[in-house]
Design an enzyme around this catalytic site. Structure first.
Site: not given
Length: 118
Positions: A9, A25, A58
């Protein structure tokens, strides 16, 4: 049995770029990626604190120590420059291992997107 748990995180970073005409992305400063144990191509969830948008994409590695957090492609329509976001990835682990698992959580400076020395 396996369960999905928080693996990594990056908490409260500021979006520095939004590139609509890109393949897709999120580009993340390499130093932040390393600190949060993220790799290029890894699936992440991006949560926009500013407007409530949530998306999956991603990771693409950005220039080290640049502070870059860039939403690319369609995500640039949901999350804007200067929005604060949280970036998270998850992992499947054995249920018993999950009880002992500790995620990598970092709290960069939300103005510069750089790691804070403690």
């Amino acid at each position: 049995m396996t369960i999905e748990v928080l693996k990594s995180k990056i908490h409260r970073v500021r979006v520095t770029q939004a590139n609509l005409n890109y393949v897709g992305s999120i580009t993340i400063d390499e130093a932040l990626m390393e600190a949060a144990n993220l790799i290029s191509g890894e699936k992440v969830q991006v949560v926009d604190i500013t407007n409530g948008a949530r998306l999956e994409t991603y990771v693409i590695k950005g220039e080290r120590d640049s502070g870059i957090i860039a939403l690319n492609g369609a995500a640039a329509r949901l999350i804007n420059v200067d929005d604060l976001v949280i970036i998270m990835s998850y992992a499947r682990v054995d249920f018993e291992e999950a009880k002992r698992f500790t995620p990598w959580v970092i709290f960069p400076d939300s103005q510069t997107n750089r790691l804070v020395e403690e």
